[in-house]
Design an enzyme around this catalytic site. Structure first.
Site, PDB file in Angstrom:
ATOM      1  N   ASP A   1       0.831  -1.219   0.000  1.00 66.30           N
ATOM      2  CA  ASP A   1       0.000   0.000   0.000  1.00 66.30           C
ATOM      3  C   ASP A   1       0.862   1.264   0.000  1.00 66.30           C
ATOM      4  O   ASP A   1       1.978   1.269   0.510  1.00 66.30           O
ATOM      5  CB  ASP A   1      -0.906  -0.034   1.248  1.00 66.30           C
ATOM      6  CG  ASP A   1      -2.030   0.977   1.156  1.00 66.30           C
ATOM      7  OD1 ASP A   1      -2.357   1.432   0.046  1.00 66.30           O
ATOM      8  OD2 ASP A   1      -2.586   1.316   2.220  1.00 66.30           O
TER       9      ASP A   1
ATOM     10  N   ASN B   1     -10.834  -2.783  -5.188  1.00 69.32           N
ATOM     11  CA  ASN B   1     -10.062  -1.815  -5.980  1.00 69.32           C
ATOM     12  C   ASN B   1     -10.695  -1.483  -7.341  1.00 69.32           C
ATOM     13  O   ASN B   1     -10.289  -0.524  -8.000  1.00 69.32           O
ATOM     14  CB  ASN B   1      -8.611  -2.277  -6.162  1.00 69.32           C
ATOM     15  CG  ASN B   1      -7.768  -2.164  -4.895  1.00 69.32           C
ATOM     16  OD1 ASN B   1      -6.861  -2.962  -4.653  1.00 69.32           O
ATOM     17  ND2 ASN B   1      -8.039  -1.163  -4.065  1.00 69.32           N
TER      18      ASN B   1
END
Ligand code: IPE
Ligand code: IPE
Ligand code: MG
Length: 248
Positions: free
Chosen positions: A28, A76
């Protein structure tokens, strides 16, 4: 006892004889890395892909048995189409290169997630990569792609229910071990250590079942900046923990 440390950069010592078998990473921070440089988000994903190359190679050199990375979650897809497409393009480029260098690297690759919504050529490339690398056993790298922990559990429950309906399984005899066999991670030991760069203190739907007793390591370092030394720091932190599994 073998120790690994680097001159110049202060890194705690890591006992290479006592490594976790399985390390999982939530990759991330690509977007924030790009934003901080005034670059488009896709530049952050490109830099993150480079970091993945470096860390996967280093994991193999260290002798880790399993490395699992979160590359794209079931959530996502909410991102703008051009960002999703740039991530998929980077993955495609990576896989073409990985196939080229596989005989040298001897890394075994697997994909965890529902590949059905991917473009057919990318899905075929994932399957080809898995197939070619089956013969290697250096380090197994699992790429979580269109992966969600809840989705994985629902799929496992459906597959088990179907086995029951068809008479191959019996609900009365279901064990945790048998249920694990219905997950993408079937046959792979649970992660010992889950690393999250970029400072968020959440799982974001990653390995919900498998991480039940994993140790967590969170760092503010953004994934594109995550270095070999950062992995060593995480491993050293892991080695300083006391895992009790509910005991004393
Ligand atoms: C991780 O980086 C990559 C994916 C989720 C595909 P992000 O893109 O989430 O980066 P931040 O969290 O916005 O910084
Ligand atoms: C988790 O990161 C997914 C991946 C790294 C692939 P996100 O950026 O999607 O997680 P949230 O939205 O901050 O929870
Ligand atoms: Mg993020």
């Amino acid at each position: 006892m073998a120790f690994f440390s680097r001159r110049r950069v202060q890194v705690p010592k890591v006992d290479l004889e006592d490594l976790p078998r399985h390390v999982a990473i939530i990759m991330d921070g690509n977007g924030r890395w790009a934003k901080g440089r005034g670059l488009p988000r896709k530049a952050g994903h490109a830099a993150g892909a480079e970091t993945f190359r470096t860390i996967a190679t280093f994991a193999k050199e260290l002798g880790l048995e399993y490395l699992t990375v979160y590359a794209f979650s079931t959530e996502n897809w909410k991102r703008p189409a051009d960002e999703v497409s740039s991530i998929m393009t980077l993955l495609e480029k990576y896989l073409h290169e990985a196939i080229e260098t596989m005989a040298r690297d001897k890394v075994k690759m697997a994909f965890w997630g529902d590949l059905a919504p991917l473009a057919p050529h990318l899905r075929a490339l994932c399957r080809e990569t898995e197939e070619i690398s089956k013969q290697y056993d250096g380090c197994q790298v699992n790429i979580c792609l269109n992966y969600g922990g809840r989705d994985e559990l629902v799929r496992a429950a459906k597959a088990f229910a179907l086995d029951c309906v068809e008479g191959h399984a019996d609900p009365g005899h279901l064990t945790e071990e048998a249920f694990s066999g219905y997950l993408y991670s079937a046959g792979v030991p649970a992660p010992d250590l889950v690393i999250r760069p970029s400072g968020e203190l959440r799982l974001s739907n990653f390995l919900l079942w498998q991480a039940a007793y994993a140790e967590f390591y969170v760092t503010d370092v953004l994934w594109p900046d995550f270095s070999k030394e950062d992995l060593l720091r995480a491993l050293a932190a892991y080695q300083s923990r006391s895992r009790r599994y509910g005991g004393i």
